[in-house]
Design a protein around this motif. Structure first.
Motif, PDB file in Angstrom:
ATOM      1  N   PRO A 189       2.525  27.246  -9.971  1.00 45.85           N
ATOM      2  CA  PRO A 189       1.748  27.765  -8.680  1.00 45.85           C
ATOM      3  C   PRO A 189       0.811  29.234  -9.028  1.00 45.85           C
ATOM      4  O   PRO A 189       1.059  29.424  -9.459  1.00 45.85           O
ATOM      5  N   VAL A 190      -0.541  28.190  -8.647  1.00 47.13           N
ATOM      6  CA  VAL A 190      -1.009  28.815  -8.641  1.00 47.13           C
ATOM      7  C   VAL A 190      -1.387  29.966  -6.957  1.00 47.13           C
ATOM      8  O   VAL A 190      -1.571  29.242  -5.900  1.00 47.13           O
ATOM      9  N   VAL A 191      -1.166  31.058  -7.258  1.00 48.15           N
ATOM     10  CA  VAL A 191      -1.830  31.315  -5.877  1.00 48.15           C
ATOM     11  C   VAL A 191      -3.320  31.575  -5.206  1.00 48.15           C
ATOM     12  O   VAL A 191      -3.725  32.522  -5.878  1.00 48.15           O
ATOM     13  N   ILE A 192      -3.635  31.034  -4.123  1.00 49.28           N
ATOM     14  CA  ILE A 192      -4.930  31.534  -3.647  1.00 49.28           C
ATOM     15  C   ILE A 192      -5.253  32.170  -2.131  1.00 49.28           C
ATOM     16  O   ILE A 192      -3.657  31.717  -1.193  1.00 49.28           O
ATOM     17  N   ALA A 193      -5.097  33.416  -1.793  1.00 49.40           N
ATOM     18  CA  ALA A 193      -4.979  33.626  -0.532  1.00 49.40           C
ATOM     19  C   ALA A 193      -5.636  33.704   0.113  1.00 49.40           C
ATOM     20  O   ALA A 193      -7.050  32.965  -0.121  1.00 49.40           O
ATOM     21  N   GLY A 194      -5.743  33.233   1.312  1.00 54.26           N
ATOM     22  CA  GLY A 194      -6.815  33.181   3.194  1.00 54.26           C
ATOM     23  C   GLY A 194      -5.960  33.802   4.031  1.00 54.26           C
ATOM     24  O   GLY A 194      -5.286  35.067   3.947  1.00 54.26           O
ATOM     25  N   SER A 195      -6.493  33.768   4.885  1.00 50.74           N
ATOM     26  CA  SER A 195      -6.586  35.116   6.022  1.00 50.74           C
ATOM     27  C   SER A 195      -6.522  33.616   7.473  1.00 50.74           C
ATOM     28  O   SER A 195      -4.774  33.673   7.710  1.00 50.74           O
ATOM     29  N   GLY A 196      -6.706  33.458   8.502  1.00 47.21           N
ATOM     30  CA  GLY A 196      -6.590  32.503   9.802  1.00 47.21           C
ATOM     31  C   GLY A 196      -6.000  31.129   9.180  1.00 47.21           C
ATOM     32  O   GLY A 196      -6.528  30.672   8.206  1.00 47.21           O
ATOM     33  N   SER A 197      -5.225  30.900  10.193  1.00 50.82           N
ATOM     34  CA  SER A 197      -4.787  29.958  10.267  1.00 50.82           C
ATOM     35  C   SER A 197      -5.704  28.974  10.626  1.00 50.82           C
ATOM     36  O   SER A 197      -5.537  27.410  10.427  1.00 50.82           O
ATOM     37  N   THR A 198      -6.732  29.349  10.974  1.00 51.10           N
ATOM     38  CA  THR A 198      -7.679  28.261  11.463  1.00 51.10           C
ATOM     39  C   THR A 198      -9.447  28.007  10.603  1.00 51.10           C
ATOM     40  O   THR A 198     -10.234  27.452  10.102  1.00 51.10           O
ATOM     41  N   THR A 199      -9.168  29.331   9.324  1.00 53.48           N
ATOM     42  CA  THR A 199     -10.237  29.515   8.816  1.00 53.48           C
ATOM     43  C   THR A 199     -10.278  28.129   7.053  1.00 53.48           C
ATOM     44  O   THR A 199      -9.425  27.741   6.080  1.00 53.48           O
ATOM     45  N   ALA A 200     -11.944  27.942   6.610  1.00 50.30           N
ATOM     46  CA  ALA A 200     -11.858  27.248   6.137  1.00 50.30           C
ATOM     47  C   ALA A 200     -11.030  27.549   4.514  1.00 50.30           C
ATOM     48  O   ALA A 200     -10.981  26.989   3.362  1.00 50.30           O
ATOM     49  N   ASN A 201     -11.438  29.171   4.473  1.00 48.81           N
ATOM     50  CA  ASN A 201     -10.692  30.113   3.293  1.00 48.81           C
ATOM     51  C   ASN A 201      -9.088  29.366   2.894  1.00 48.81           C
ATOM     52  O   ASN A 201      -7.983  29.982   1.765  1.00 48.81           O
ATOM     53  N   VAL A 219      -1.200  31.626   0.478  1.00 48.74           N
ATOM     54  CA  VAL A 219      -0.404  32.413   0.734  1.00 48.74           C
ATOM     55  C   VAL A 219      -1.475  32.990   2.595  1.00 48.74           C
ATOM     56  O   VAL A 219      -2.920  33.632   2.069  1.00 48.74           O
ATOM     57  N   ARG A 220      -0.490  32.559   3.649  1.00 49.18           N
ATOM     58  CA  ARG A 220      -2.000  32.757   4.890  1.00 49.18           C
ATOM     59  C   ARG A 220      -1.682  34.622   4.833  1.00 49.18           C
ATOM     60  O   ARG A 220      -1.139  35.300   5.234  1.00 49.18           O
ATOM     61  N   GLY A 221      -2.774  35.343   6.159  1.00 50.28           N
ATOM     62  CA  GLY A 221      -2.586  36.179   6.673  1.00 50.28           C
ATOM     63  C   GLY A 221      -3.122  37.377   6.034  1.00 50.28           C
ATOM     64  O   GLY A 221      -3.148  38.258   7.136  1.00 50.28           O
ATOM     65  N   TYR A 222      -3.500  37.008   6.045  1.00 47.31           N
ATOM     66  CA  TYR A 222      -4.518  38.270   4.800  1.00 47.31           C
ATOM     67  C   TYR A 222      -5.556  38.669   5.554  1.00 47.31           C
ATOM     68  O   TYR A 222      -6.882  37.675   5.798  1.00 47.31           O
ATOM     69  N   PRO A 223      -6.168  39.457   5.901  1.00 49.76           N
ATOM     70  CA  PRO A 223      -7.020  40.329   7.626  1.00 49.76           C
ATOM     71  C   PRO A 223      -8.218  39.840   6.863  1.00 49.76           C
ATOM     72  O   PRO A 223      -9.475  40.081   7.562  1.00 49.76           O
ATOM     73  N   GLY A 224      -8.222  39.835   5.627  1.00 46.78           N
ATOM     74  CA  GLY A 224      -9.460  40.345   4.787  1.00 46.78           C
ATOM     75  C   GLY A 224     -10.203  39.637   3.721  1.00 46.78           C
ATOM     76  O   GLY A 224      -8.711  40.496   3.106  1.00 46.78           O
ATOM     77  N   LEU A 225     -11.109  38.994   2.640  1.00 46.41           N
ATOM     78  CA  LEU A 225     -10.704  38.303   1.975  1.00 46.41           C
ATOM     79  C   LEU A 225     -11.585  39.235   0.882  1.00 46.41           C
ATOM     80  O   LEU A 225     -12.402  39.140   1.185  1.00 46.41           O
ATOM     81  N   SER A 226     -10.730  40.210   0.353  1.00 43.55           N
ATOM     82  CA  SER A 226     -12.369  40.834  -0.507  1.00 43.55           C
ATOM     83  C   SER A 226     -11.515  41.508  -2.055  1.00 43.55           C
ATOM     84  O   SER A 226     -10.623  40.411  -2.385  1.00 43.55           O
ATOM     85  N   ASP A 227     -12.590  41.744  -2.479  1.00 44.53           N
ATOM     86  CA  ASP A 227     -11.678  41.788  -4.344  1.00 44.53           C
ATOM     87  C   ASP A 227     -10.919  42.481  -4.502  1.00 44.53           C
ATOM     88  O   ASP A 227     -10.336  42.478  -5.321  1.00 44.53           O
ATOM     89  N   ALA A 228     -10.571  43.343  -3.692  1.00 49.80           N
ATOM     90  CA  ALA A 228      -9.323  44.314  -3.922  1.00 49.80           C
ATOM     91  C   ALA A 228      -8.036  43.292  -3.876  1.00 49.80           C
ATOM     92  O   ALA A 228      -7.117  43.516  -4.251  1.00 49.80           O
ATOM     93  N   VAL A 229      -8.286  42.129  -3.198  1.00 47.14           N
ATOM     94  CA  VAL A 229      -6.497  41.162  -3.519  1.00 47.14           C
ATOM     95  C   VAL A 229      -6.852  40.521  -5.095  1.00 47.14           C
ATOM     96  O   VAL A 229      -5.144  40.457  -5.647  1.00 47.14           O
ATOM     97  N   LEU A 230      -8.247  40.421  -5.466  1.00 48.64           N
ATOM     98  CA  LEU A 230      -8.072  40.289  -6.978  1.00 48.64           C
ATOM     99  C   LEU A 230      -7.984  40.789  -7.933  1.00 48.64           C
ATOM    100  O   LEU A 230      -6.824  40.722  -8.728  1.00 48.64           O
ATOM    101  N   GLU A 231      -8.225  42.705  -7.547  1.00 45.81           N
ATOM    102  CA  GLU A 231      -8.568  42.902  -8.817  1.00 45.81           C
ATOM    103  C   GLU A 231      -7.418  44.205  -8.524  1.00 45.81           C
ATOM    104  O   GLU A 231      -6.753  44.615  -9.498  1.00 45.81           O
ATOM    105  N   GLU A 232      -7.727  45.045  -7.488  1.00 44.40           N
ATOM    106  CA  GLU A 232      -6.686  46.054  -7.262  1.00 44.40           C
ATOM    107  C   GLU A 232      -5.247  45.954  -7.084  1.00 44.40           C
ATOM    108  O   GLU A 232      -4.114  46.915  -7.680  1.00 44.40           O
ATOM    109  N   ARG A 233      -5.232  44.683  -6.532  1.00 40.30           N
ATOM    110  CA  ARG A 233      -3.158  44.842  -6.042  1.00 40.30           C
ATOM    111  C   ARG A 233      -3.525  43.113  -6.817  1.00 40.30           C
ATOM    112  O   ARG A 233      -1.696  43.291  -7.750  1.00 40.30           O
ATOM    113  N   GLY A 234      -4.865  42.241  -6.764  1.00 40.82           N
ATOM    114  CA  GLY A 234      -3.802  41.580  -8.629  1.00 40.82           C
ATOM    115  C   GLY A 234      -2.757  40.420  -7.336  1.00 40.82           C
ATOM    116  O   GLY A 234      -2.306  40.298  -7.728  1.00 40.82           O
ATOM    117  N   GLU A 235      -3.003  40.332  -6.218  1.00 40.61           N
ATOM    118  CA  GLU A 235      -1.637  39.676  -5.334  1.00 40.61           C
ATOM    119  C   GLU A 235      -1.958  38.220  -5.252  1.00 40.61           C
ATOM    120  O   GLU A 235      -1.479  37.088  -5.086  1.00 40.61           O
TER     121      GLU A 235
END
Length: 371
Positions: A189-201, A219-235
């Motif tokens: 499974p390839v994890v993709i971070a998403g924000s709101g339930s209505t957003t294109a991302n 994965v829905r619910g990220y308050p903001g999609l920044s580089d930290a999601v990919l780099e600092e936290r690696g989530e």
């Protein structure tokens, strides 16, 4: 300042009447002037009215002097929307007559819907409260009549927007995915971070997972999609976002890799429309990408006086054309391109966002409701 404006208008009106009416100062060496005719008096009255009616523009020129304009982003600090809002906040005031202070703030929630509701029903339409709510979630929520949406897009005061926003799927280098085929053939499974339930991302990757049978876990619910999601936290393994949402050094170093793009602006990156073939899928993706063509709009509440909205529209276009703005935008990974005028945004909203087929709207609603 209002008094000064009125004095200028009064003098303008007085001068207009004196120079254009048939009334003159008696000269003892000349024959007595004829009494002004009724038509001449009417012309003088019209000139006075025209001069006075022109005064609101002068008032508006002075209106912003010494004032503070609050500018909201519909997303939390960090990420592309917040970054672009703060860029506008830094430069816009210099191009508004009176050079008001611009106060950047955040009112995040529900993909920009909360800010949209605030601008529509709470903020005063005085030209002192503006917002940049977001893109897909904000723009498409009223199209599907989302229960928590309390605004009509057609009634906002549209000021302008930068060039259309391109979404790119960025993957962490450690994910070992370099192309769409790699994504399709992934054994985990390839994890993709998403924000709101209505957003294109969020919804675009979900559409691709369903139609293209991709092994994606969104994965829905990220308050903001920044580089930290990919780099600092690696989530997450990847995010679908615009270039400005990531640090430029991450892109330059290859820490993140582009897999596909929604609009053809990144050289050598696959175009999503060339990859998908199912017509229902294409229609849904076109609907999701329509708000990206708006760019990131700057809007005001419904009913902002025309003279102030015109001042704000002119100021926005002058700002985007300025060397200082464009230089700073490029530093932040934003490409100003050809801006969209407020009038063009109004037409696009009325003609495009209200014209999607009912079947496509219903399918989008199903993704929003996670059905």
């Amino acid at each position: 300042m209002i008094g000064d404006s009125w004095n200028r208008c009064r003098d303008w009106a007085r001068n207009s009447v004196v120079s254009h009416s048939l009334v003159s100062v008696p000269d003892p060496n000349r024959p007595a002037p004829r009494r002004p005719t009724r038509s001449a008096l009417f012309a003088a009255v019209v000139l006075v009215a025209a001069a006075v009616l022109g005064c609101p523009t002068a008032w508006a020129q002075d209106f912003y002097r010494g004032k503070t304009v609050t500018l909201f982003a519909g997303q939390p600090p960090g990420g592309g929307i917040d970054s672009e809002m703060r860029l506008v906040a830094r430069f816009l005031g210099k191009f508004i007559p009176g050079e008001p202070n611009i106060l950047p703030m955040n009112m995040q929630g529900a993909g920009g819907i909360i800010l949209g509701n605030h601008l529509y029903g709470v903020a005063k339409p005085d030209g002192l409260t503006l917002g940049m709510p977001g893109r897909t979630g904000f723009a498409l929520a009223p199209v599907i009549s989302a229960a928590d949406t309390k605004y009509d897009l057609r009634k906002f005061t549209w000021i302008g927007s930068s060039a259309s926003s391109n979404f790119v799927l960025w993957m962490r280098r450690e994910a070992n995915i370099r192309s769409f085929d790699d994504l399709r053939n992934a054994k985990r499974p390839v994890v993709i971070a998403g924000s709101g339930s209505t957003t294109a991302n969020t919804i675009m990757p979900e559409v691709l997972a369903r139609y293209e049978k991709l092994p994606l876990k969104i994965v829905r619910g990220y308050p903001g999609l920044s580089d930290a999601v990919l780099e600092e936290r690696g989530e997450a393994d990847g995010v679908l976002c615009q270039k400005a949402s990531l640090r430029s050094d991450m892109i330059a170093s290859g820490a993140v890799v582009p897999i596909f793009q929604v609009m053809a602006s990144e050289p050598g990156v696959a175009l999503l429309d060339d990859i998908v073939t199912d017509q229902k899928e294409k229609a849904l993706l076109e609907m999701l990408s329509a708000p990206q063509r708006l760019g990131l709009p700057l809007i005001g509440p419904p009913g902002v006086p025309d003279d102030r909205s015109q001042i704000l529209r002119r100021a926005y276009l002058a700002m985007v054309a300025s060397t200082d703005y464009q230089s700073e935008a490029m530093k932040r990974g934003l490409e100003p391109g050809q801006p969209n005028t407020g009038e063009a945004l109004e037409r696009f909203v009325a003609a495009k966002l209200a014209a999607f087929p009912a079947e496509t709207i219903e399918e989008y609603r199903a993704y929003v409701d996670h059905r």
